[in-house]
Design a protein around this motif. Structure first.
Motif, short mmCIF file in Angstrom:
data_model
loop_
_atom_site.label_atom_id
_atom_site.label_comp_id
_atom_site.label_asym_id
_atom_site.label_seq_id
_atom_site.Cartn_x
_atom_site.Cartn_y
_atom_site.Cartn_z
N GLN A 262 0.86 -1.17 0.00
CA GLN A 262 0.00 0.00 0.00
C GLN A 262 0.90 1.22 0.00
OE1 GLN A 262 -3.46 0.03 2.70
NE2 GLN A 262 -2.85 -2.00 3.32
N GLY A 263 0.52 2.22 -0.75
CA GLY A 263 1.33 3.42 -0.83
C GLY A 263 0.99 4.20 -2.08
N THR A 264 1.84 5.16 -2.42
CA THR A 264 1.60 6.04 -3.55
C THR A 264 2.63 5.78 -4.64
OG1 THR A 264 0.73 7.72 -2.04
CG2 THR A 264 1.38 8.46 -4.24
N PRO A 265 2.19 5.63 -5.89
CA PRO A 265 3.15 5.43 -6.98
C PRO A 265 4.21 6.53 -6.99
CG PRO A 265 0.91 5.08 -7.76
CD PRO A 265 0.80 5.61 -6.36
N GLY A 266 5.45 6.11 -7.23
CA GLY A 266 6.57 7.05 -7.22
C GLY A 266 7.30 7.05 -5.90
N TYR A 267 6.62 6.64 -4.82
CA TYR A 267 7.22 6.59 -3.49
C TYR A 267 7.33 5.17 -2.95
CZ TYR A 267 6.01 11.59 -3.38
OH TYR A 267 5.90 12.93 -3.65
N LEU A 268 6.71 4.22 -3.63
CA LEU A 268 6.59 2.87 -3.08
C LEU A 268 7.91 2.11 -3.19
CD1 LEU A 268 4.47 0.99 -1.81
CD2 LEU A 268 3.95 0.17 -4.10
N ASP A 269 8.34 1.56 -2.09
CA ASP A 269 9.56 0.75 -2.02
C ASP A 269 9.46 -0.42 -3.01
OD1 ASP A 269 11.62 -0.95 -1.35
OD2 ASP A 269 10.93 -1.33 0.69
N PRO A 270 10.38 -0.51 -3.99
CA PRO A 270 10.27 -1.59 -4.99
C PRO A 270 10.40 -2.99 -4.39
CG PRO A 270 12.34 -0.39 -5.23
CD PRO A 270 11.50 0.38 -4.27
N GLU A 271 11.18 -3.12 -3.32
CA GLU A 271 11.33 -4.43 -2.70
C GLU A 271 10.05 -4.82 -1.96
OE1 GLU A 271 14.32 -5.66 0.59
OE2 GLU A 271 15.23 -6.19 -1.32
N TYR A 272 9.40 -3.85 -1.34
CA TYR A 272 8.11 -4.10 -0.69
C TYR A 272 7.07 -4.48 -1.75
CZ TYR A 272 3.76 -2.77 1.78
OH TYR A 272 2.50 -2.72 2.32
N HIS A 273 7.10 -3.78 -2.88
CA HIS A 273 6.15 -4.07 -3.96
C HIS A 273 6.37 -5.46 -4.53
CE1 HIS A 273 4.49 -3.81 -8.09
NE2 HIS A 273 3.56 -3.08 -7.49
N GLN A 274 7.63 -5.90 -4.58
CA GLN A 274 7.94 -7.19 -5.20
C GLN A 274 7.73 -8.36 -4.26
OE1 GLN A 274 11.88 -7.33 -6.86
NE2 GLN A 274 11.65 -9.40 -7.67
N PHE A 275 8.14 -8.20 -3.00
CA PHE A 275 8.14 -9.33 -2.08
C PHE A 275 7.09 -9.24 -0.97
CE2 PHE A 275 12.62 -9.01 -3.58
CZ PHE A 275 12.64 -10.19 -4.30
N TYR A 276 6.30 -8.15 -0.96
CA TYR A 276 5.22 -7.99 0.04
C TYR A 276 5.77 -8.00 1.46
CZ TYR A 276 1.58 -8.68 -3.53
OH TYR A 276 0.73 -8.56 -4.60
N GLN A 277 6.99 -7.50 1.64
CA GLN A 277 7.59 -7.46 2.97
C GLN A 277 7.81 -6.02 3.38
OE1 GLN A 277 11.13 -9.92 2.91
NE2 GLN A 277 9.94 -11.81 3.05
N LEU A 278 7.05 -5.59 4.38
CA LEU A 278 7.11 -4.21 4.86
C LEU A 278 8.11 -4.11 6.00
CD1 LEU A 278 5.84 -1.32 4.94
CD2 LEU A 278 4.29 -2.23 6.69
N THR A 279 9.02 -3.13 5.90
CA THR A 279 9.96 -2.84 6.98
C THR A 279 10.07 -1.32 7.14
OG1 THR A 279 12.00 -2.62 5.68
CG2 THR A 279 11.30 -4.87 6.25
N SER A 280 10.80 -0.89 8.15
CA SER A 280 11.02 0.55 8.33
C SER A 280 11.82 1.13 7.16
CB SER A 280 11.75 0.81 9.65
OG SER A 280 13.00 0.15 9.66
N LYS A 281 12.57 0.28 6.46
CA LYS A 281 13.35 0.74 5.31
C LYS A 281 12.45 1.14 4.15
CE LYS A 281 17.44 0.02 7.14
NZ LYS A 281 18.43 -0.88 6.53
N SER A 282 11.18 0.72 4.19
CA SER A 282 10.23 1.18 3.17
C SER A 282 9.98 2.67 3.31
CB SER A 282 8.91 0.40 3.29
OG SER A 282 9.11 -0.98 3.09
N ASP A 283 9.89 3.16 4.54
CA ASP A 283 9.78 4.60 4.78
C ASP A 283 11.04 5.33 4.33
OD1 ASP A 283 7.22 4.46 5.78
OD2 ASP A 283 7.80 4.73 7.88
#
Length: 452
Positions: A262-283
């Motif tokens: 979940q997030g906004t295009p252009g800001y979304l962590d590519p690794e989160y988008h690919q592997f569905y793993q959310l971490t603080s590094k996504s911010d």
């Protein structure tokens, strides 16, 4: 063996309907003997539980009203109930505050609702978010934001003044009003708007935003929608990070949480988008995009740009790798004319480069990002003190110390040097701009050599 006793119709009526006893007289005829004590017991047996139930229901109703569950009839927010520690407003009061949600009072539209300007009866100016009715997850977003904002207190986080009852058909959140609007509106609405944000204000915004995010991460919360539209500025250009509808409480004993991106295009962590793993590094990745926006005044996504540069993150990475930071910078900022500003922008660009690494393990933590940004101000002070010093042309090792400080595994895609708080570039402010350009080219060249 079963024994079944059948009563006559008269006896059954006597027992069931008249609360009597079946007896025979001296002649052996049936009669229904009335028992006054039994009748009284039966009446009491029915009445007492009934009164107890009614009393219990009244007590529960009053308790619920005090806790803010039965709220909509309360006219005054100051005297009404609270929900998770914040006052609960009636829908009618918020209608009046916004002049019945007058379209001229719309401050902005988000993914979950429309925000209106309002004024409460006590004179407070507020921003009221009216959550969309068609959003199936609006109750979840509503409760999530209330719970998070009531447990957090920070000068760089927007304050929640209250809300409607979560049982109300209309879900509204009431925030403090931030008069200067969003960072996005100031950056991306023409040169006349961006001229309000000279570089000293932009670096201040970067530091205060990083401070807020570092505080969230220390509180085990991931914002999950860091972007310039969610960074508000008050009259003193102080930062207020907003919109916690998608934020996630992060267990401190796990490395990541598996969740749909979940997030906004252009800001979304590519690794989160690919592997569905959310971490603080996504911010951290999203904040890297914000840093590039502060440098360039360009939006995170622009369909009019070349297909490889529609994403600002891709555009920035390409320019930094080529040592062409100057092509990325907003000309208004004085990159070519002010050596001090040039130095700070180069540092921030290199920091953003690290935040935008595809591999989250190569990104710094938000605390490390904050420390690096603070060093730019320390370096500025040292540069002013050492204002007459000339940077040696062959002192490349000393120059690279400005870009040190992030602990990262060596990678062909990452800047791997550590930041050194004991040293900084201290150029002669009166020196020619060509000499300073050579410094910037040497910095970028050294980074490229390390990436190879």
């Amino acid at each position: 063996m079963q024994l079944e006793v059948l009563l006559s119709d008269d006896c059954a009526k006597c027992v069931q309907h008249q609360s009597g006893q079946c007896q025979l007289d001296t002649q052996g005829k049936f009669y229904c003997a009335k028992n006054k004590r039994s009748a009284q017991k039966l009446e009491l047996g029915i009445a007492l539980p009934l009164f107890s139930i009614i009393g219990l229901l009244l007590i529960l109703w009053r308790c619920k009203a005090k806790r803010g569950i039965v709220l909509s009839s309360n006219p005054e927010p100051e005297s009404c109930s609270v929900y998770f520690g914040v006052p609960v407003f009636s829908y009618k009061d918020l209608q009046v505050a916004t002049k019945y949600f007058d379209p001229s009072r719309v401050l902005g539209d988000g993914g979950f609702g429309t925000v209106y300007y309002g004024k409460l009866k006590d004179g407070r100016e507020v921003a009221i978010k009216h959550l969309y009715e068609h959003n199936s997850r609006r109750l979840e977003q509503f409760m999530n934001e209330v719970k998070i904002l009531t447990r957090l207190r920070h000068v760089n986080l927007v304050s929640l003044y209250g809300c409607t009852s979560y049982h109300s058909h209309e879900l509204l959140l009431v925030y403090e009003y931030i008069p200067n609007g969003t960072l996005a509106s100031l950056l991306h609405h023409g040169s006349s708007r961006s001229s309000f944000l000279p570089w000293p204000i932009r670096i201040k915004v970067a530091i205060e935003t990083a401070t807020a995010l570092a505080y969230l991460h220390a509180s085990d919360i991931i914002h999950r929608d860091v972007k310039t539209n969610n960074i508000l500025l008050d009259n003193s250009f102080c930062v207020k990070v907003a919109d916690f509808g998608m934020s996630r409480l992060f267990p401190n004993d796990v490395t990541h949480v598996s969740t749909a991106p979940q997030g906004t295009p252009g800001y979304l962590d590519p690794e989160y988008h690919q592997f569905y793993q959310l971490t603080s590094k996504s911010d951290v990745y999203s904040f890297g995009v914000v840093l590039i926006e502060l440098i360039s005044s360009k939006p995170a996504v622009d369909m009019s740009r070349h297909k490889d540069e529609i994403s600002l993150a891709n555009l920035a990475i390409n320019k930094i790798r080529k040592g062409a930071i100057g092509e990325l910078v907003d000309p208004f900022l004085g990159f070519e004319s002010d050596s001090g500003i040039r130095r700070e922008i180069v540092m921030v660009a290199e920091l953003a480069f690290q935040c935008l690494q595809r591999d989250r393990e190569l990104r710094p933590s938000m605390e490390e990002v904050l420390e690096a940004l603070r060093r730019t101000e320390i370096g500025k002070e040292e540069a002013e003190i050492s204002h007459g010093d000339v940077l040696s042309a062959d002192d490349d090792e000393e120059e690279m110390k400005v870009l040190n400080g992030m602990k990262a595994t060596p990678s062909p895609k990452a800047v791997t040097d550590k930041w050194d708080s004991e040293s900084s570039i201290t150029p002669n402010i009166s020196s020619q701009s060509t000499n300073q350009s050579n410094v910037d080219v040497r910095i970028s060249s050294l980074n490229l050599e390390k990436m190879k």
